[in-house]
Scaffold this motif. Structure first.
Motif, PDB file in Angstrom:
ATOM      1  N   ALA A 226       0.836  -1.208   0.000  1.00 21.81           N
ATOM      2  CA  ALA A 226       0.000   0.000   0.000  1.00 21.81           C
ATOM      3  C   ALA A 226       0.867   1.253   0.000  1.00 21.81           C
ATOM      4  N   VAL A 227       1.962   1.229   0.761  1.00 19.96           N
ATOM      5  CA  VAL A 227       2.857   2.392   0.812  1.00 19.96           C
ATOM      6  C   VAL A 227       3.488   2.631  -0.561  1.00 19.96           C
ATOM      7  N   THR A 228       3.973   1.584  -1.201  1.00 17.09           N
ATOM      8  CA  THR A 228       4.586   1.770  -2.517  1.00 17.09           C
ATOM      9  C   THR A 228       3.553   2.212  -3.553  1.00 17.09           C
ATOM     10  N   ARG A 229       2.299   1.750  -3.391  1.00 12.86           N
ATOM     11  CA  ARG A 229       1.246   2.181  -4.314  1.00 12.86           C
ATOM     12  C   ARG A 229       1.025   3.691  -4.210  1.00 12.86           C
ATOM     13  N   HIS A 230       1.031   4.221  -2.998  1.00  9.24           N
ATOM     14  CA  HIS A 230       0.891   5.676  -2.817  1.00  9.24           C
ATOM     15  C   HIS A 230       2.058   6.400  -3.492  1.00  9.24           C
ATOM     16  N   GLY A 231       3.248   5.829  -3.402  1.00 10.10           N
ATOM     17  CA  GLY A 231       4.393   6.441  -4.047  1.00 10.10           C
ATOM     18  C   GLY A 231       4.276   6.448  -5.562  1.00 10.10           C
TER      19      GLY A 231
ATOM     20  N   PRO B 217      -4.406  -1.880  -7.743  1.00 11.87           N
ATOM     21  CA  PRO B 217      -4.333  -2.579  -6.448  1.00 11.87           C
ATOM     22  C   PRO B 217      -4.004  -4.060  -6.556  1.00 11.87           C
ATOM     23  N   ARG B 218      -4.160  -4.642  -7.721  1.00 12.08           N
ATOM     24  CA  ARG B 218      -3.848  -6.057  -7.880  1.00 12.08           C
ATOM     25  C   ARG B 218      -2.349  -6.306  -8.078  1.00 12.08           C
ATOM     26  N   ARG B 219      -1.588  -5.223  -8.222  1.00  9.90           N
ATOM     27  CA  ARG B 219      -0.152  -5.356  -8.405  1.00  9.90           C
ATOM     28  C   ARG B 219       0.574  -5.032  -7.100  1.00  9.90           C
ATOM     29  N   HIS B 220       1.737  -5.652  -6.894  1.00  8.81           N
ATOM     30  CA  HIS B 220       2.403  -5.582  -5.604  1.00  8.81           C
ATOM     31  C   HIS B 220       3.885  -5.243  -5.781  1.00  8.81           C
ATOM     32  N   PHE B 221       4.281  -4.137  -5.187  1.00 10.40           N
ATOM     33  CA  PHE B 221       5.665  -3.676  -5.290  1.00 10.40           C
ATOM     34  C   PHE B 221       6.310  -3.616  -3.912  1.00 10.40           C
ATOM     35  N   LEU B 222       7.484  -4.217  -3.802  1.00 12.25           N
ATOM     36  CA  LEU B 222       8.245  -4.144  -2.559  1.00 12.25           C
ATOM     37  C   LEU B 222       8.978  -2.815  -2.424  1.00 12.25           C
TER      38      LEU B 222
ATOM     39  N   THR C 118      12.301  -0.405  -9.160  1.00 17.07           N
ATOM     40  CA  THR C 118      11.129  -1.132  -8.692  1.00 17.07           C
ATOM     41  C   THR C 118      11.516  -2.563  -8.336  1.00 17.07           C
ATOM     42  N   ALA C 119      10.644  -3.190  -7.560  1.00 20.22           N
ATOM     43  CA  ALA C 119      10.728  -4.636  -7.323  1.00 20.22           C
ATOM     44  C   ALA C 119       9.296  -5.116  -7.202  1.00 20.22           C
ATOM     45  N   GLU C 120       8.774  -5.695  -8.287  1.00 22.09           N
ATOM     46  CA  GLU C 120       7.383  -6.130  -8.319  1.00 22.09           C
ATOM     47  C   GLU C 120       7.308  -7.635  -8.060  1.00 22.09           C
ATOM     48  N   VAL C 121       6.316  -8.027  -7.262  1.00 24.93           N
ATOM     49  CA  VAL C 121       6.134  -9.423  -6.880  1.00 24.93           C
ATOM     50  C   VAL C 121       4.999 -10.045  -7.681  1.00 24.93           C
TER      51      VAL C 121
ATOM     52  N   VAL D 285      10.109 -12.178  -8.632  1.00 21.03           N
ATOM     53  CA  VAL D 285      10.312 -10.763  -8.352  1.00 21.03           C
ATOM     54  C   VAL D 285      11.038 -10.132  -9.533  1.00 21.03           C
ATOM     55  N   ALA D 286      10.423  -9.125 -10.134  1.00 14.64           N
ATOM     56  CA  ALA D 286      11.057  -8.349 -11.198  1.00 14.64           C
ATOM     57  C   ALA D 286      11.862  -7.242 -10.530  1.00 14.64           C
ATOM     58  N   TRP D 287      13.173  -7.410 -10.489  1.00 12.51           N
ATOM     59  CA  TRP D 287      14.039  -6.498  -9.722  1.00 12.51           C
ATOM     60  C   TRP D 287      14.713  -5.488 -10.651  1.00 12.51           C
ATOM     61  N   LEU D 288      14.110  -4.320 -10.782  1.00  8.30           N
ATOM     62  CA  LEU D 288      14.748  -3.202 -11.471  1.00  8.30           C
ATOM     63  C   LEU D 288      15.316  -2.308 -10.372  1.00  8.30           C
ATOM     64  N   GLY D 289      16.369  -2.784  -9.749  1.00 10.09           N
ATOM     65  CA  GLY D 289      16.904  -2.112  -8.570  1.00 10.09           C
ATOM     66  C   GLY D 289      18.137  -1.284  -8.843  1.00 10.09           C
ATOM     67  N   TYR D 290      18.476  -1.085 -10.125  1.00  9.11           N
ATOM     68  CA  TYR D 290      19.680  -0.310 -10.446  1.00  9.11           C
ATOM     69  C   TYR D 290      19.469   0.465 -11.736  1.00  9.11           C
ATOM     70  N   LYS D 291      20.346   1.418 -11.977  1.00 13.32           N
ATOM     71  CA  LYS D 291      20.294   2.204 -13.212  1.00 13.32           C
ATOM     72  C   LYS D 291      20.985   1.405 -14.303  1.00 13.32           C
ATOM     73  N   THR D 292      20.198   0.854 -15.205  1.00 14.13           N
ATOM     74  CA  THR D 292      20.776   0.020 -16.258  1.00 14.13           C
ATOM     75  C   THR D 292      21.467   0.891 -17.306  1.00 14.13           C
TER      76      THR D 292
END
Length: 323
Positions: A60-65, A91-96, A106-109, A154-161
């Motif tokens: 929910a916090v990441t959704r607000h972001g 709301p059906r999508r989930h981001f860590l 992003t990191a989507e589950v 987990v789709a981990w886009l955690g860095y600047k590619t």
């Protein structure tokens, strides 16, 4: 007339080939548009401190972001980015995690992370950002479907590619910056699900990221290198990990044609060293079919099925070896 040493000529030839490859390889959307502004994300507790029952609160916090970034993009006049962010805020999508700045992180589950017995973390390669995120999302959803129940991706886009047509794609610089972030993330996943089997699926330049993260990986059972240009290491032993390393490459993948070398020049090293598919490198190899550079998670494909088997802890079908 002075004759230049043969080694010097060879080094320059290889350098020219590396640069030519980075420029000439056809890719879609090789250049990036100007940065779209986005607000700083809300501070989140480390994932290791997130109890399984409170993941929904984190989502929910990441959704607000994401919605805050959508409003900023709309005010900036970037309708395309705003539309993409609205879709991500479903709301059906989930981001860590989510950070819309500087191309996006992003990191989507996909799946139920708290109940998963098998977790695959996909680490993408060059040209992946919020504007091209749909490719990573589609691949992640496809792998999750192939894995079936009691699994999560987990789709981990955690860095600047890096951008494919750029000097950054020829060096380990971006990977070195990303490695501690990936190592921390997978370590926290292990804390959330200590009984889950965690695998890293590393595509193209993402394989360089995974190689740099390999020393000190905690709770990761397998590292799968797909479409790898090399890792920056001479062989599996040089990765300093007990994690099982797999490598696969499609028969029609252009990455096979790049020079598998590493040139140490003043202030920078260019290239990534031995081919991970080679006997010299020493990885387990698996059948990756006949597809191209972006076909490893194509629905119904040979590599998809074999990658799912590796993630599940079973041997891939077809010929494999430990070189």
């Amino acid at each position: 007339m002075r004759v230049r040493p043969r080694n010097s000529r060879l080094r320059r030839a290889l350098l020219a080939a590396l640069i030519a490859t980075s420029v000439a390889v056809p890719v879609s959307g090789a250049s990036r548009p100007a940065a779209v502004p986005a607000p700083a994300p809300a501070a989140l507790a480390p994932l290791r401190d997130t109890a399984p029952g409170t993941l929904d609160a984190r989502y929910a916090v990441t959704r607000h972001g994401i919605l805050a970034a959508e409003r900023t993009a709309a005010a900036h006049g970037d309708r395309r980015r705003a539309a993409a962010l609205r879709a991500m805020a479903d709301p059906r999508r989930h981001f860590l995690l989510f950070d819309g700045r500087d191309g996006g992180r992003t990191a989507e589950v996909f799946g139920d992370l708290a109940q998963a017995e098998r977790i695959a973390v996909i680490v993408p390669g060059a040209d992946t950002d919020l504007d091209r995120y749909w490719r990573l999302r589609n691949d992640s959803a496809t792998l999750r479907k192939e894995l079936g129940g009691r699994s999560a991706v987990v789709a981990w886009l955690g860095y600047k590619t890096p951008v494919t047509v750029s000097p950054a794609v020829l060096t380990t610089g971006r990977a070195e910056a990303a490695a501690p972030l990936l190592r921390q993330f997978t370590g926290e996943l292990h804390t959330v699900g200590p009984a889950a089997r965690i695998s890293l699926l590393c595509h193209s330049y993402g394989s360089v990221v995974c190689a740099r993260a390999a020393p000190g990986l905690r709770g990761v059972a397998a590292v799968v290198l797909c479409a790898s240009p090399g890792t920056g290491a001479g062989n599996v032993r040089a990765l300093h990990t007990r994690t099982t390393v797999w490598a696969g490459r499609g028969a029609d993948d252009w990455i096979a044609g790049i020079p598998h070398t590493r040139l140490h020049l003043p202030f920078v090293s260019i290239g990534f060293g031995p081919d991970p598919m080679s006997r010299k490198f020493g990885a387990h190899t698996f059948d990756a079919g006949t597809g191209g550079h972006s076909d490893y998670l194509k629905p119904g494909s040979v590599p998809l099925k074999n990658i799912a088997r590796i993630v599940s802890g079973t041997a891939p079908s077809g010929r494999s070896r430990h070189a």
